[in-house]
Design an enzyme around this catalytic site. Structure first.
Site, mmCIF file in Angstrom:
data_model
loop_
_atom_site.group_PDB
_atom_site.id
_atom_site.type_symbol
_atom_site.label_atom_id
_atom_site.label_comp_id
_atom_site.label_asym_id
_atom_site.label_seq_id
_atom_site.Cartn_x
_atom_site.Cartn_y
_atom_site.Cartn_z
ATOM 1 C CG ASP A 48 -1.627 -1.309 1.419
ATOM 2 O OD1 ASP A 48 -2.617 -1.515 0.716
ATOM 3 O OD2 ASP A 48 -1.178 -2.141 2.224
ATOM 4 C CD GLU A 303 -1.513 -3.169 -6.577
ATOM 5 O OE1 GLU A 303 -2.247 -3.862 -5.855
ATOM 6 O OE2 GLU A 303 -1.928 -2.258 -7.285
HETATM 7 O O1 TRH Z 1 4.744 -6.016 0.548
HETATM 8 P P1 TRH Z 1 3.762 -6.623 -0.348
HETATM 9 O O2 TRH Z 1 3.416 -8.002 -0.078
HETATM 10 O O3 TRH Z 1 2.483 -5.755 -0.341
HETATM 11 C C1 TRH Z 1 1.165 -6.314 -0.402
HETATM 12 C C2 TRH Z 1 0.584 -6.160 -1.785
HETATM 13 O O4 TRH Z 1 0.780 -4.941 -2.404
HETATM 14 C C3 TRH Z 1 -0.884 -6.460 -1.769
HETATM 15 O O5 TRH Z 1 -1.466 -6.177 -3.029
HETATM 16 C C4 TRH Z 1 -1.556 -5.663 -0.679
HETATM 17 O O6 TRH Z 1 -2.876 -5.905 -0.638
HETATM 18 C C5 TRH Z 1 -0.922 -6.048 0.612
HETATM 19 O O7 TRH Z 1 0.441 -5.679 0.597
HETATM 20 C C6 TRH Z 1 -1.603 -5.389 1.795
HETATM 21 O O8 TRH Z 1 4.319 -6.581 -1.867
HETATM 22 P P2 TRH Z 1 4.633 -5.375 -2.848
HETATM 23 O O9 TRH Z 1 3.378 -4.729 -3.283
HETATM 24 O O10 TRH Z 1 5.467 -5.920 -3.885
HETATM 25 O O11 TRH Z 1 5.450 -4.327 -1.985
HETATM 26 C C7 TRH Z 1 6.777 -4.511 -1.635
HETATM 27 C C8 TRH Z 1 7.493 -3.170 -1.679
HETATM 28 O O12 TRH Z 1 8.755 -3.308 -1.046
HETATM 29 C C9 TRH Z 1 7.762 -2.683 -3.089
HETATM 30 O O13 TRH Z 1 7.549 -1.285 -3.162
HETATM 31 C C10 TRH Z 1 9.234 -2.978 -3.299
HETATM 32 C C11 TRH Z 1 9.742 -2.758 -1.892
HETATM 33 N N1 TRH Z 1 11.032 -3.357 -1.563
HETATM 34 C C12 TRH Z 1 12.075 -2.505 -1.236
HETATM 35 O O14 TRH Z 1 11.921 -1.293 -1.282
HETATM 36 N N2 TRH Z 1 13.255 -3.039 -0.862
HETATM 37 C C13 TRH Z 1 13.488 -4.367 -0.827
HETATM 38 O O15 TRH Z 1 14.608 -4.808 -0.481
HETATM 39 C C14 TRH Z 1 12.396 -5.226 -1.189
HETATM 40 C C15 TRH Z 1 12.621 -6.715 -1.163
HETATM 41 C C16 TRH Z 1 11.190 -4.694 -1.531
#
Ligand code: TRH
Length: 412
Positions: A48, A303
């Site tokens: 989010d 997402e």
């Molecule tokens: O963290 P998530 O599992 O978020 C989820 C989904 O968005 C889902 O749709 C939602 O309903 C739920 O949360 C509540 O996965 P997502 O969306 O990929 O977010 C991860 C974020 O972390 C993304 O912006 C990339 C970031 N990230 C970093 O900044 N540094 C890192 O080292 C890693 C591994 C990820």
């Protein structure tokens, strides 16, 4: 007693307009100062805030908007953007005014354009104050590749306060808003992939050992998954050298169990058979793309990392965020059909099967082998999809264009 809140929005440059469907640029600018409020509730994980922070940055950096981001959990933001002060009520980060969204919502003047992200429900006091201030209200939805989203994207829904809410659907199918993408993203990627010194400097800065020339590089970013043990076993017994990167977080917990190494922590390197596994500390969001660019296969989740894996143009395996009603399976299938559309049948079947297995938390070695065999085609198709999608709608651009059209109508 309610706190007083004075918006510190800077006035912005007027923008030229595009009239819907006409493709004609009008010279008439909007002279009303345009401010944007984005509301985000952190339900779980980083998705989010990951999406809304990225959107806030795009609107500020590339569209010159004055953006205020209301977020209820600053600690989640601080993982993505380490400059965040988790104790501050209001702070400026990269020209974005970040405000803590607490239960006791202040008496804030609503912005010209409001984005309600992921059905987070705006505060009653704010909704009541919107008429006369807010001209455009977006209901910014979760990503879906399902066909029905096309029919809903862009539709206004009248609200009791008199301001219509416009649905905005991120998607990869034509007729949706597209995905967020920074203007320089693909050229930065190109530089990173083509210039070894750029990669070396980055890797040294973030303590990420680069994969050796002949190894297959794999990113493992996901939720806990019972299939991980089978996958790791396939990597250990692989005929090709494998370099895997495992960021700290939920899948690392599963790896500790699968590998019987309870103390596996960021910085650890594990060598077993063909596998070299690097456990990584969580990177700031702006660095995460480079990790995706580095790898041949990206396991991603939720997402935002999915959309970044699309822009990485490498083979992706998606672990969708599971929902209690099982609606995520239809969403997964829609992505598998839409993104895989241009694959030959055997590569498509192999790729879809592995995605379904991973989400069902089962590992079938023959399905993994089929994906490895199809890698040259999968690789080429991922690159081609990245290029193709980059020619379509970009989500921040769509929001700005739509807001401008609505504002123009309101001022005629
Ligand atoms: O963290 P998530 O599992 O978020 C989820 C989904 O968005 C889902 O749709 C939602 O309903 C739920 O949360 C509540 O996965 P997502 O969306 O990929 O977010 C991860 C974020 O972390 C993304 O912006 C990339 C970031 N990230 C970093 O900044 N540094 C890192 O080292 C890693 C591994 C990820």
């Amino acid at each position: 007693m309610a706190r007083q809140f004075v918006a510190n929005h800077k006035p912005i440059e007027p923008h030229g307009l595009l009239i819907a469907g006409s493709g004609t640029a009008l010279t008439a600018p909007i002279d009303t100062p345009q401010t944007w409020d984005i509301f985000c509730r952190v339900i779980d994980n980083f998705g989010d805030i990951g999406v809304t922070w990225r959107l806030a940055r795009l609107l500020t950096d590339e569209h010159g908007k004055a953006v205020r981001l209301w977020v209820d959990d600053l600690s989640a933001l601080s993982r993505l953007m380490p400059a965040t002060d988790v104790a501050a009520e209001i702070q400026k980060i990269h020209d974005i005014e970040v405000c803590r969204w607490s239960t006791d919502f202040p008496d804030a003047t609503p912005a010209t354009v409001v984005i309600e992200a992921f059905g987070c429900t705006l505060p009653d006091r704010y909704i009541a104050a919107m008429p006369g201030h807010c001209q455009v209200w977006f209901n910014f939805e979760y990503f879906t590749a399902e066909a029905w989203a096309v029919g809903c994207h862009g539709l206004p829904s009248p609200q009791p306060n008199g301001v219509a809410k416009i649905f905005a659907f991120p998607g990869i199918q034509p007729g949706t808003g597209g995905l967020l993408r920074e203007a320089a993203l693909l050229t930065d990627r190109q530089k990173f992939l083509q210039q070894p010194d750029v990669r070396l400097t980055w890797a040294a800065r973030w303590h990420i050992p680069l994969p050796s020339d002949h190894s297959l590089a794999i990113l493992l970013f996901g939720y806990e998954n019972a299939a991980l043990s089978g996958l790791l076993n396939a990597l250990i017994t692989s005929p090709t050298a494998i370099t895997a990167y495992l960021p700290e977080g939920r899948l690392l917990n599963a790896a500790r169990t699968a590998l019987k190494t309870p103390d596996l922590a960021p910085g650890a390197v594990l060598h077993q058979g063909a596998l070299t596994l690097h456990v990584l500390a969580f990177l700031p969001q702006v660095e995460f793309d480079r990790l995706l660019w580095l790898c041949d296969i990206n396991f991603v989740r939720g997402e935002d990392s999915l959309s970044r894996a699309v822009w990485a143009g490498k083979t992706l395996i998606w672990q969708i965020y599971p929902t209690g009603d099982n609606a995520h399976w239809a969403k997964l299938d829609a992505l598998l059909a839409e993104y895989g559309r241009t694959l030959e049948p055997s590569a498509l079947q192999a790729w879809q099967q592995l995605n379904r297995d991973w989400n069902a938390q089962i590992f079938i070695p023959a399905h993994w082998d089929a994906v490895i065999a199809a890698l040259p085609e999968l690789r080429a198709q991922a690159e081609q999809q990245m290029r193709h999608l980059s020619e379509g709608e970009e989500l921040a651009q769509w929001l700005v264009k739509t807001a401008n059209q609505r504002l123009q109508c309101a001022t005629i």
